[in-house]
Design an enzyme around this catalytic site. Structure first.
Site, mmCIF file in Angstrom:
data_model
loop_
_atom_site.group_PDB
_atom_site.id
_atom_site.type_symbol
_atom_site.label_atom_id
_atom_site.label_comp_id
_atom_site.label_asym_id
_atom_site.label_seq_id
_atom_site.Cartn_x
_atom_site.Cartn_y
_atom_site.Cartn_z
ATOM 1 N N ILE A 10 0.822 -1.217 0.000
ATOM 2 C CA ILE A 10 0.000 0.000 0.000
ATOM 3 C C ILE A 10 0.852 1.262 0.000
ATOM 4 C CG2 ILE A 10 -1.949 -1.147 1.110
ATOM 5 C CD1 ILE A 10 -0.992 -0.028 3.754
ATOM 6 N N ASP A 129 7.721 15.542 12.303
ATOM 7 C CA ASP A 129 7.302 15.269 10.916
ATOM 8 C C ASP A 129 5.776 15.194 10.829
ATOM 9 O OD1 ASP A 129 7.664 14.897 8.221
ATOM 10 O OD2 ASP A 129 8.045 12.736 8.368
#
Length: 585
Positions: A10, A129
């Site tokens: 994915i 992040d």
């Protein structure tokens, strides 16, 4: 790896790939994140191991679920995390297709993200992040924050200076090579919220230098006006240039605009009551039954003990405040008058036999409390009137005549023996304060009749004599009360014979003695100039005395009959003056 079945890939990046796997036993889908260690710098390897260790320690409902981790053949770091069926936020923004999200949904997402960041910051963890592609959505459209590859654990509230992260989400202090802290995550979250609101990045440029300039100057396009000013203000506050001016995650959670959503999430996250499996229901029910049996047994023992204690207290003659209605049915059926009479008799007997200290030293009446003990203490004083009413008239008259609340100048206590006076004083101390404090004493004067002239208890040769009282506040009040009585009687004096003793108030006036000579002396002949002169002289003397003592109110009452338009004012005042002079005033 043997426990999982690979379904599909994915995602793929420069550091590794993401695989959708299914647990062979649980039949549940997870995401297997494989981070490649070969041909990577030492910094990247340390980052991979750090993510594996960090994600295993983090436990928060709005952070991706950790399942398992291992190092495969020394080439890959494998991390198994929970699978989010809703994809990431960047995909959701693309699927929105210029259709704005509702403000309620955005506020709910913001609160969930703030809770996740607040959890990390409290534990001295910087994500470093935060971006839309690292914000995942569950099947129920709830937030899960992931990807801790660049996270850093600080030993305290120290700052870091490593330049890491995605450029478009970097804060101005990081680009300026200034040490930064947890406020850098708030800036990155503000960029995500701006993108989720406007459906476009907050800062976008074709080259890196232009992007740095825009971020350094904090140049932003206006947010869509379909959102409220409070919500837009929240996003702008997260994108302030100075980190000191940015709010923390905890401060943002306290914002009034987000409080309803915080409360809703707290209610949803409360632990459920029925968390036990069906196999344990039998054992739980047995434990509950055993607990109920023990409780009922202990409770019944407590009730039996209370009943026993109450019975013992009843046998000893002490009232108990912990008894039940069943134990006191006979007591409740008994008339209240009998109970009060019995209690009064007991208290009076104790007082007469010498137990005076408990009554005379009792404190002043205090506000009634919830307990029944103070109520029992006050009952004797309240019921003494009923007891005194049952005594013979002659005794009642003598007892009341000796009370200080009588406000009469006749010294009846001179006629009593010391024993009777002592008993009367004790009974007077038991008097309720309602007579002498809460109710006007003037109204109570009529309730204290003078003993009749034929009273057997009075010595036949003893006569009541009128002694001139001292000039005190008490005598002032007595004079005032007597004045009011005589004034009402004197108004009748002008309509009938002034020599009639009944008109002069011999029945109601406490100043009248039993001497026939005194009654003759009290008669006032209006035709006698000598008596009129003496009366006027007494009026002037008494007026001067009132003026000297600054008793102007009583002086005004005394001189009021001399005003214009009064009916027979002079005769009334002369008669009153004669009365006052006769009393020694």
């Amino acid at each position: 790896m043997e426990q999982y079945e690979v379904l599909e890939q994915i995602g793929k990046g420069s550091f590794g790939s993401a695989l959708l796997v299914r647990h062979k036993v649980e039949k549940k889908r997870y995401v297997l994140k494989k981070i490649r260690l070969a041909r990577q710098t030492d910094r990247c390897r340390r980052s991979a191991h750090q993510e594996m260790e960090l994600i295993a320690k983090v436990r928060n409902p709005y952070i991706v679920e950790y399942k398992d981790s291992w190092v495969e053949k020394g080439c890959y770091v494998c991390i198994v995390i929970g699978y989010c069926e809703g994809g990431d936020m960047s995909e959701a923004i693309k699927k929105a297709n210029s259709n704005y999200f509702s403000e309620e949904r955005l506020c709910m997402w913001l609160v969930q993200l703030l809770m996740a960041l607040d959890y990390l910051h409290v534990n001295h963890i910087l994500h470093r992040d935060v971006k839309c592609s690292n914000i995942f959505l569950t099947k129920d459209q709830n937030i899960r924050l992931g990807d801790f590859g660049l996270a850093k654990v600080l030993t305290s509230d120290d700052l870091t200076s490593s330049v890491v992260g995605t450029p478009s989400y970097m804060c101005p202090e990081l680009l300026a090579d200034i040490p930064y802290g947890s406020k850098s995550d708030i800036w990155s979250l503000g960029c995500c919220l701006y993108e989720m609101t406007a459906l476009k990045p907050a800062f976008k440029a074709f080259d890196m230098q232009t992007l740095i300039n825009k971020i350094s100057k904090s140049v932003l396009a206006p947010l869509p006006t379909i959102y409220s000013g409070a919500f837009r203000g929240l996003i702008k506050s997260m994108l302030r240039k100075s980190p000191d001016h940015r709010p923390s995650a905890a401060e943002l959670l306290k914002h009034p605009h987000l409080q309803p959503f915080v409360l809703e999430l707290q209610l949803k996250s409360s632990p459920a009551r029925n968390l036990f499996p069906d196999t344990n229901k039998a054992s739980c029910s047995d434990d509950e039954n055993n607990w109920k049996a023990k409780y009922s047994k202990s409770h019944s023992f407590k009730v039996d003990r209370i009943v026993k204690v109450d019975k013992v207290a009843a046998n000893n003659g002490h009232p108990s405040s912990t008894g039940t209605a069943k134990d006191y049915q006979e007591l409740l059926k008994q008339p209240m008058d009998e109970l009060l009479g019995q209690l009064t008799e007991k208290v009076v007997d104790e007082v007469i036999h010498g137990n005076h200290s408990r009554v005379t030293k009792s404190p002043a009446p205090t506000p009634r409390r919830a307990s029944s003990t103070p109520r029992i203490r006050l009952e004797p004083s309240k019921t003494f009137h009923a007891r005194a009413a049952e005594t013979p008239p002659s005794k009642c008259s003598l007892e009341r005549a000796s009370q200080p609340t009588r406000r009469a100048s006749t010294p009846v206590n001179m006629l009593q023996t010391p024993e009777k006076r002592q008993g009367a004083d004790i009974l007077t101390r038991l008097k309720s304060p309602d007579v002498s404090v809460n109710s006007p004493r003037i109204d109570r004067i009529a309730e204290f009749p003078i003993p009749s002239f034929d009273d057997e208890q009075l010595h036949p040769t003893t006569k009541l004599k009128l002694y001139p009282p001292s000039i005190t506040d008490q005598s002032i009040t007595k004079d005032k009360c007597t004045f009011q009585v005589l004034r009402s009687d004197s108004s009748k004096n002008h309509t009938g014979d002034s020599s009639d003793p009944s008109i002069l108030g011999t029945d109601s006036n406490p100043l009248i003695t039993s001497s026939s000579d005194w009654m003759k002396q009290r008669r006032f002949d209006t035709t006698s100039y000598r008596q009129r002169a003496e009366a006027l002289e007494g009026l002037l003397e008494f007026s001067a005395q009132l003026l000297q003592q600054e008793r102007f109110e009583e002086l005004g009452i005394l001189l009021k009959p001399f005003g214009p338009g009064k009916a027979s004012p002079r005769e009334t005042a002369i008669w009153l003056s004669k009365s006052f002079k006769g009393t020694g005033l």
